[in-house]
Design an enzyme around this catalytic site. Structure first.
Site, mmCIF file in Angstrom:
data_model
loop_
_atom_site.group_PDB
_atom_site.id
_atom_site.type_symbol
_atom_site.label_atom_id
_atom_site.label_comp_id
_atom_site.label_asym_id
_atom_site.label_seq_id
_atom_site.Cartn_x
_atom_site.Cartn_y
_atom_site.Cartn_z
ATOM 1 N N TRP A 60 0.784 -1.089 0.097
ATOM 2 C CA TRP A 60 0.105 -0.026 0.161
ATOM 3 C C TRP A 60 1.096 1.135 0.016
ATOM 4 O O TRP A 60 1.837 1.121 0.413
ATOM 5 C CB TRP A 60 -0.911 -0.046 1.191
ATOM 6 C CG TRP A 60 -0.300 0.125 2.513
ATOM 7 C CD1 TRP A 60 -0.155 -1.205 3.382
ATOM 8 C CD2 TRP A 60 0.238 1.072 3.376
ATOM 9 N NE1 TRP A 60 0.639 -1.018 4.451
ATOM 10 C CE2 TRP A 60 0.793 0.674 4.655
ATOM 11 C CE3 TRP A 60 0.201 2.503 3.152
ATOM 12 C CZ2 TRP A 60 1.196 1.099 5.613
ATOM 13 C CZ3 TRP A 60 1.118 3.164 4.013
ATOM 14 C CH2 TRP A 60 1.556 2.587 5.431
ATOM 15 N N GLU A 103 7.618 8.070 13.917
ATOM 16 C CA GLU A 103 7.799 7.310 12.654
ATOM 17 C C GLU A 103 8.379 8.237 11.780
ATOM 18 O O GLU A 103 9.517 7.955 11.056
ATOM 19 C CB GLU A 103 6.456 6.976 12.222
ATOM 20 C CG GLU A 103 5.621 6.077 12.647
ATOM 21 C CD GLU A 103 6.305 4.431 12.522
ATOM 22 O OE1 GLU A 103 7.253 4.210 11.600
ATOM 23 O OE2 GLU A 103 5.632 3.700 13.171
ATOM 24 N N GLU A 141 9.335 1.449 6.021
ATOM 25 C CA GLU A 141 8.735 2.278 7.131
ATOM 26 C C GLU A 141 8.355 3.703 6.780
ATOM 27 O O GLU A 141 7.850 4.536 7.299
ATOM 28 C CB GLU A 141 9.919 2.033 8.219
ATOM 29 C CG GLU A 141 10.176 0.857 8.995
ATOM 30 C CD GLU A 141 9.261 0.663 10.007
ATOM 31 O OE1 GLU A 141 8.751 1.605 10.692
ATOM 32 O OE2 GLU A 141 8.957 -0.486 10.409
ATOM 33 N N HIS A 144 4.958 5.036 6.729
ATOM 34 C CA HIS A 144 4.219 5.275 7.876
ATOM 35 C C HIS A 144 3.960 6.799 7.983
ATOM 36 O O HIS A 144 2.842 7.354 8.526
ATOM 37 C CB HIS A 144 4.782 4.429 9.199
ATOM 38 C CG HIS A 144 4.870 3.141 8.967
ATOM 39 N ND1 HIS A 144 5.656 2.284 9.609
ATOM 40 C CD2 HIS A 144 4.377 2.345 7.676
ATOM 41 C CE1 HIS A 144 5.487 0.988 9.220
ATOM 42 N NE2 HIS A 144 4.763 0.946 7.959
ATOM 43 N N GLU A 194 10.006 -3.135 17.430
ATOM 44 C CA GLU A 194 9.132 -3.434 16.480
ATOM 45 C C GLU A 194 7.825 -3.990 16.846
ATOM 46 O O GLU A 194 6.703 -3.567 16.524
ATOM 47 C CB GLU A 194 9.541 -4.448 15.269
ATOM 48 C CG GLU A 194 10.554 -3.790 14.485
ATOM 49 C CD GLU A 194 10.341 -2.835 13.364
ATOM 50 O OE1 GLU A 194 9.047 -2.372 13.365
ATOM 51 O OE2 GLU A 194 11.015 -2.368 12.571
ATOM 52 N N THR A 197 5.893 -0.853 18.609
ATOM 53 C CA THR A 197 5.358 -0.273 17.914
ATOM 54 C C THR A 197 4.019 -0.756 17.330
ATOM 55 O O THR A 197 2.969 -0.193 16.932
ATOM 56 C CB THR A 197 6.185 0.467 16.705
ATOM 57 O OG1 THR A 197 6.860 -0.822 16.149
ATOM 58 C CG2 THR A 197 7.200 1.362 17.172
ATOM 59 N N ASP A 226 2.552 -3.806 9.010
ATOM 60 C CA ASP A 226 3.883 -3.720 8.724
ATOM 61 C C ASP A 226 4.830 -3.943 9.627
ATOM 62 O O ASP A 226 6.052 -4.640 9.653
ATOM 63 C CB ASP A 226 4.134 -2.421 8.210
ATOM 64 C CG ASP A 226 3.814 -1.936 6.694
ATOM 65 O OD1 ASP A 226 3.533 -3.190 6.040
ATOM 66 O OD2 ASP A 226 4.187 -1.112 6.187
ATOM 67 N N GLU A 227 4.495 -3.317 11.010
ATOM 68 C CA GLU A 227 5.676 -3.668 12.065
ATOM 69 C C GLU A 227 5.581 -4.992 12.538
ATOM 70 O O GLU A 227 6.503 -5.349 13.004
ATOM 71 C CB GLU A 227 5.022 -2.843 13.454
ATOM 72 C CG GLU A 227 4.815 -1.285 12.900
ATOM 73 C CD GLU A 227 6.285 -0.488 12.671
ATOM 74 O OE1 GLU A 227 7.321 -1.148 12.688
ATOM 75 O OE2 GLU A 227 6.059 0.760 12.490
ATOM 76 N N HIS A 230 7.992 -6.801 10.198
ATOM 77 C CA HIS A 230 9.195 -6.382 10.642
ATOM 78 C C HIS A 230 9.792 -7.130 11.765
ATOM 79 O O HIS A 230 11.039 -7.407 11.917
ATOM 80 C CB HIS A 230 9.485 -4.885 10.219
ATOM 81 C CG HIS A 230 9.013 -4.125 9.191
ATOM 82 N ND1 HIS A 230 8.661 -2.749 9.198
ATOM 83 C CD2 HIS A 230 9.168 -4.767 7.855
ATOM 84 C CE1 HIS A 230 8.581 -2.718 7.843
ATOM 85 N NE2 HIS A 230 8.820 -3.519 7.141
#
Length: 368
Positions: A60, A103, A141, A144, A194, A197, A226-227, A230
């Site tokens: 995205w 971020e 990242e 974000h 990670e 977050t 996403d976090e 990761h």
């Protein structure tokens, strides 16, 4: 003086003398044997870490969640966004903004990864798996902060100049996670951070849903996803360190827990908060607001410790010497931290609250 200090550090590194101190901090603490192990992990990184990244055309992008400026209905869409967000509490916006500022300090986190011996990007465009991971992790990242920043701007609820000052100061101040240029320590830190977050963004997604903004909930949820991905990469690296060097990994995990995980935005400064609020610290007040909403608190910190202890099978590892002492320390630590946090929370509950203004929301006050 600074030139002489650098020469002394390089000479100490070359002769394997230690510990090496720079500005009162230990640097380059990894042993030659453990650095050689890190160097041997290139194939592991290529096969087990880099593939966790997604192709750019499968990800995205911020614009997917925002009003389309080319649409004839753009202004109507912005109006609808403002209507959805106008009654969201100030406490939520302070938390969302603080997360966004964290971020946006992404250059600092890239710099931190590139301090780690054995895995840094030596040229800025290196083709090693570690360098590819770092650059592409940063690229993922980067979406974000971009998305959160644009969303906050469109709401009209946020003093963007105050936010921008805070971001610039935070990037300029940097951070010191006390990882000593040591990838063992660095990857324990990133594994923890990670997950932290992910928890924070997941909780802001939940609250946005409760406040009736489905789009904002999807934004925070997409970032949390996403976090989470990761987190898998970084914990997988430490998995491998525990597999190949359980003593070293155990010592690194315990060392970072003794130091405590420094939150990456702890040096945030808007150049107003302290003066307007009788010397209060902006990061501490942001953290208190986030805690009051249930976004991130000391229990989450303890939960992460317990998760990593289980994930890395700390209790069942066969380790010796100092590593065995570190193992015992780690197994007792979560219960100890929970007791301390409960006492601190009880003291805080008994204390008097005060109204604190935040420049980020046009000096509106929150009772903390």
């Amino acid at each position: 003086m600074r030139r002489n200090r650098s020469v002394q550090v390089c000479a100490a590194s070359a002769t394997n003398e230690g510990p090496i101190l720079l500005d009162g901090q230990v640097v380059h603490s990894i042993t030659p044997e453990r650095l050689e192990l890190i160097h041997s992990l290139d194939d592991f990184a290529a096969e087990q870490v880099v593939p966790i990244l997604k192709p750019v055309d499968k990800l995205w992008q911020p614009q997917d969640f925002l009003p389309d400026p080319e649409s004839p209905d753009f202004l109507d869409a912005v109006h609808d966004l403002r209507e959805r967000t106008k009654n969201i509490p100030d406490e939520y916006f302070v938390t969302l903004i603080g997360d966004m500022i964290t971020e946006e300090a992404l250059p600092t986190y890239m710099a931190m990864l590139n301090t780690l011996d054995g895995v840094r990007d030596e040229t800025g465009a290196s083709n090693t798996p570690w360098a590819q991971w770092t650059r592409q992790w940063v690229a993922e990242e980067n979406r974000h902060g971009d998305l959160m920043n644009k969303f906050c701007y469109l709401t009209g609820r946020v003093n963007m100049r105050a936010v921008e000052v805070t971001i610039q100061n935070l990037i300029g101040s940097g951070m010191n996670p006390k990882t000593e240029n040591n990838p063992y320590l660095g990857f324990v830190y990133t594994s923890f951070q990670e997950r932290a977050t992910k928890i924070s963004h997941g909780n802001t997604a939940r609250l946005a849903q409760e406040y009736g903004d489905d789009t904002l909930s999807k934004i925070c949820g997409a970032i949390a996803s996403d976090e989470s991905r990761h987190e898998v990469a970084y914990t997988r690296i430490v998995d491998e360190l525990f597999r190949q060097d359980p003593n070293g990994a155990m010592l690194a995990f315990a060392d970072m827990m003794k130091k405590q995980i420094v939150m990456p935005a702890h040096l945030m400064d808007d150049m107003e908060h302290e003066e307007k609020n009788r010397g209060r610290n902006l990061f501490d007040d942001f953290s208190s607001v986030a805690e009051s909403l249930g976004v991130y608190d000391a229990n989450d910190y303890c939960d992460i410790m317990e998760h990593l202890i289980d994930r890395w099978e700390v209790n069942g590892r066969a380790v010796t010497g100092d590593a065995a002492e570190a193992q015992e320390y780690l197994m007792k630590l979560p219960a100890r931290i929970r007791k301390l946090s409960e006492r601190a929370a009880a003291r805080k509950a008994k204390g008097a609250k005060t109204d604190v203004s935040f420049s980020w929301i046009f000096d509106n006050t929150i009772n903390i």
